[in-house]
Design a protein around this motif. Structure first.
Motif, PDB file in Angstrom:
ATOM      1  N   THR A 133      -9.488  36.524 123.999  1.00 27.28           N
ATOM      2  CA  THR A 133     -10.051  37.673 124.692  1.00 27.28           C
ATOM      3  C   THR A 133      -9.739  38.927 123.895  1.00 27.28           C
ATOM      4  O   THR A 133      -8.762  38.968 123.145  1.00 27.28           O
ATOM      5  N   PHE A 134     -10.561  39.945 124.089  1.00 26.52           N
ATOM      6  CA  PHE A 134     -10.321  41.205 123.381  1.00 26.52           C
ATOM      7  C   PHE A 134      -9.329  42.052 124.159  1.00 26.52           C
ATOM      8  O   PHE A 134      -9.455  42.232 125.371  1.00 26.52           O
ATOM      9  N   ASP A 135      -8.316  42.535 123.467  1.00 29.97           N
ATOM     10  CA  ASP A 135      -7.273  43.364 124.069  1.00 29.97           C
ATOM     11  C   ASP A 135      -7.672  44.828 123.947  1.00 29.97           C
ATOM     12  O   ASP A 135      -7.517  45.440 122.885  1.00 29.97           O
ATOM     13  N   PHE A 136      -8.199  45.381 125.037  1.00 32.46           N
ATOM     14  CA  PHE A 136      -8.688  46.764 125.021  1.00 32.46           C
ATOM     15  C   PHE A 136      -7.545  47.770 125.136  1.00 32.46           C
ATOM     16  O   PHE A 136      -7.731  48.949 124.858  1.00 32.46           O
ATOM     17  N   PHE A 137      -6.360  47.329 125.544  1.00 31.17           N
ATOM     18  CA  PHE A 137      -5.314  48.262 125.920  1.00 31.17           C
ATOM     19  C   PHE A 137      -4.253  48.482 124.844  1.00 31.17           C
ATOM     20  O   PHE A 137      -3.784  49.594 124.655  1.00 31.17           O
ATOM     21  N   LYS A 138      -3.847  47.412 124.145  1.00 30.24           N
ATOM     22  CA  LYS A 138      -2.733  47.552 123.213  1.00 30.24           C
ATOM     23  C   LYS A 138      -3.170  47.360 121.760  1.00 30.24           C
ATOM     24  O   LYS A 138      -3.172  48.292 120.972  1.00 30.24           O
ATOM     25  N   ALA A 143      -7.657  44.262 119.473  1.00 33.88           N
ATOM     26  CA  ALA A 143      -8.070  43.113 118.667  1.00 33.88           C
ATOM     27  C   ALA A 143      -8.160  41.887 119.563  1.00 33.88           C
ATOM     28  O   ALA A 143      -7.688  41.901 120.712  1.00 33.88           O
ATOM     29  N   TYR A 144      -8.727  40.811 119.051  1.00 37.32           N
ATOM     30  CA  TYR A 144      -8.806  39.575 119.823  1.00 37.32           C
ATOM     31  C   TYR A 144      -7.434  38.899 119.844  1.00 37.32           C
ATOM     32  O   TYR A 144      -6.748  38.826 118.825  1.00 37.32           O
ATOM     33  N   LYS A 145      -7.061  38.419 121.025  1.00 34.45           N
ATOM     34  CA  LYS A 145      -5.753  37.785 121.190  1.00 34.45           C
ATOM     35  C   LYS A 145      -5.920  36.429 121.878  1.00 34.45           C
ATOM     36  O   LYS A 145      -6.908  36.181 122.581  1.00 34.45           O
ATOM     37  N   GLU A 195      -6.480  36.792 114.721  1.00 34.92           N
ATOM     38  CA  GLU A 195      -6.608  36.898 113.260  1.00 34.92           C
ATOM     39  C   GLU A 195      -5.360  36.353 112.568  1.00 34.92           C
ATOM     40  O   GLU A 195      -5.454  35.627 111.572  1.00 34.92           O
ATOM     41  N   ASP A 196      -4.176  36.685 113.109  1.00 34.23           N
ATOM     42  CA  ASP A 196      -2.932  36.167 112.537  1.00 34.23           C
ATOM     43  C   ASP A 196      -2.870  34.652 112.669  1.00 34.23           C
ATOM     44  O   ASP A 196      -2.418  33.948 111.759  1.00 34.23           O
ATOM     45  N   TYR A 197      -3.292  34.146 113.822  1.00 34.67           N
ATOM     46  CA  TYR A 197      -3.277  32.701 114.025  1.00 34.67           C
ATOM     47  C   TYR A 197      -4.187  32.008 113.015  1.00 34.67           C
ATOM     48  O   TYR A 197      -3.812  30.993 112.413  1.00 34.67           O
TER      49      TYR A 197
END
Length: 404
Positions: A174-179, A182-184, A245-247
C-alpha cells in the motif's frame, strides 16, 4: 494478581452506564463501532451475557435507541467497519442474535445502509483501498455476517489480482501517504497483510471462494516465513513494515516491532492460530504455538513498547490475546501470560477504587476515561471479562478480528 477482576469489571460497567459521565466525551456520540457508542453497547452486551447483574437492560436499550437517533440526525456517512455504517449495521445483527432487538424493526434503515456500503465498497476496490478497518474488506465483513457472499467475492477477486507474487509467496503493498511517501509492505493486523489473512480465513470459514482463498493464504504465509527475522539483538519475528523498494532490492534491515493487537508478532501470530484451525493445518499450529511461547516471554518495555492500558496498542490487548490463545490451545503459559498483562493493565489505573481512570491514548493524546472499544475503557473491560469467563468475550472478539 493484587486486584479483584470482577470488581474492576463492575466499576467500568457502572461508568459506561452513567450517561452524565459518559457523554462528557463528544466522541461517544457517534456511530463508530471501534470509537463510539456502538462499541460501548457491544461491550455492555457482552458483559450482560456473562454477568447480567452488572448491566441494566433499560440503560442498554436506551443506548441502542440513542445511537439510532444519532444516525438518523447525521447527514454525512462514513461507510467503514471501524468508524461508520458497516460497523453499526454489524452491531445490529449481533444485537438481534442476542435477542436485544428484532432486526425486522430496522429493515428500512438496513436497506439504506446496504446501498451506501455497496457503492463505497466498489469505489474502494477501484482505488485498491482494502484496509480491514477503513476499507473494502471491513465492509465485506459486514455482508458476510448477513450471508451476502457476493461482496466478499469482489474483494477476493481484487486481492487475487493485486497480490505481488514471487516463487511460492505473495504479499500486498500500500502507498504510505503519511510518513514515507512510498509503497510499503505492512505486516500488521490492523492495516496490513495479517488483516488480509484474517479476511481470507473468514471467507474460508463461510465457504466463500475457498480454493482461491486457500492458495492466497498459503502464499501469504510463505511470505511471512520467508521474512521471519533471526531473534537476538532483534526482538521480534516480524517487522512492522518494509519499504517495497528496499524489499525488492534486498536492502531491508531488521526491525524490532512492538507487541500489540494492531502491530507486531502477537496480532500476527494470533491470526495464524486462527488460520491453522480453519485450514486444519497441524504444522502451522505447532509452528505458531512455538513462536507465541517465545513472545509470551517478552516482558521488558523495550521488547513490548506498551505505554497504556488500551486494547489496540496497550496491555488490555495483550491480556485478551493471550487469554484467547490459552482458550484455543490449553497451553498454560498463555494463561499465566494473560494474567501478567492483566496485572499490568490494572497497574495503569489512575483513579482510586471508587473512581474510574486508566492511562489511555486516543491517537497521540493521553486520556484517563476514553470509553471506546479499541483504545478506551470498553477494551479494558473486555480484557477483564475474558479472563473471568471460561468462554472469553466472543461478542467482542468478532468485532476486533479475534474470531472467524
Amino acid at each position: 494478581m493484587n486486584f479483584d477482576s470482577y470488581k474492576e469489571l463492575n466499576t467500568i460497567a457502572a461508568y459506561l452506564q452513567n450517561e452524565t459521565l459518559l457523554f462528557r466525551d463528544n466522541k461517544v456520540a457517534q456511530i463508530a463501532l471501534h470509537t463510539g457508542l456502538p462499541g460501548i453497547i457491544l461491550t455492555l452486551t457482552a458483559i450482560r451475557k456473562q454477568f447480567p447483574e452488572l448491566v441494566d437492560p433499560v440503560i442498554l436499550r436506551k443506548y441502542i435507541d440513542k445511537v439510532y437517533t444519532i444516525l438518523s440526525e447525521t447527514e454525512a456517512f462514513y461507510p467503514s467497519f471501524s468508524g461508520g455504517l458497516a460497523g453499526y449495521a454489524f452491531l445490529l445483527y449481533q444485537l438481534a442474535a442476542e435477542e436485544h432487538i428484532d432486526i425486522v424493526d430496522y429493515k428500512e434503515i438496513i436497506e439504506e445502509i446496504d446501498e451506501i456500503i455497496a457503492e463505497h465498497l466498489d469505489d474502494n476496490l477501484d482505488e485498491d483501498h482494502v484496509d480491514i478497518l477503513h476499507g473494502a474488506m471491513g465492509m465485506a465483513l459486514y455482508f458476510i455476517e448477513k450471508g451476502q457472499a457476493e461482496y466478499a467475492e469482489k474483494v477476493i477477486d481484487r486481492l487475487n489480482i493485486t497480490a505481488k507474487r514471487e516463487d511460492n509467496r505473495c504479499y500486498w503493498s500500500t502507498f504510505d501517504f503519511f510518513k514515507t511517501k512510498a509503497y510499503k509492505i505492512d505486516f500488521g493486523l490492523a492495516h496490513g497483510n495479517a488483516g488480509i489473512q484474517y479476511f481470507l480465513g473468514k471467507c474460508i470459514k463461510h465457504n466463500i471462494q475457498t480454493g482461491i482463498c486457500r492458495k492466497l493464504l498459503e502464499e501469504s504465509l510463505n511470505f511471512y516465513r520467508h521474512n521471519t527475522q533471526e531473534l537476538g539483538t532483534i526482538k521480534s519475528y516480524y517487522p512492522t513494515m518494509l519499504l517495497e523498494e528496499d524489499y525488492r532490492n534486498g536492502t531491508t534491515k531488521p526491525e524490532t516491532s512492538r507487541i500489540a493487537w494492531c502491530y507486531g508478532d502477537l496480532g500476527i501470530l494470533y491470526t495464524h492460530l486462527l488460520l491453522a484451525d480453519v485450514l486444519q493445518d497441524e504444522a502451522l499450529q505447532a509452528e505458531t504455538i512455538t513462536k507465541l511461547k517465545q513472545v509470551a516471554g517478552r516482558r521488558l518495555i523495550a521488547e513490548t513498547m506498551h505505554h497504556d492500558a488500551g486494547l489496540c496498542h496497550g496491555t488490555a490487548g495483550l491480556a485478551l490475546l493471550f487469554k484467547n490463545s490459552y482458550d484455543r490451545t490449553g497451553e498454560i503459559t498463555f494463561r499465566e501470560t494473560a494474567d501478567y498483562w492483566l496485572q499490568k493493565t490494572y497497574d495503569y489505573k489512575t483513579g482510586t477504587d471508587s473512581e474510574i481512570g486508566y492511562c489511555l491514548y486516543d491517537g497521540g493524546e493521553r486520556k484517563e476515561n476514553d470509553s471506546s472499544l479499541l483504545e478506551g475503557l470498553s477494551g479494558v473491560a473486555t480484557a477483564y471479562l475474558a479472563t473471568l469467563s471460561p468462554m472469553g468475550a466472543p461478542l467482542v472478539d468478532k468485532a476486533v478480528f479475534l474470531s472467524l
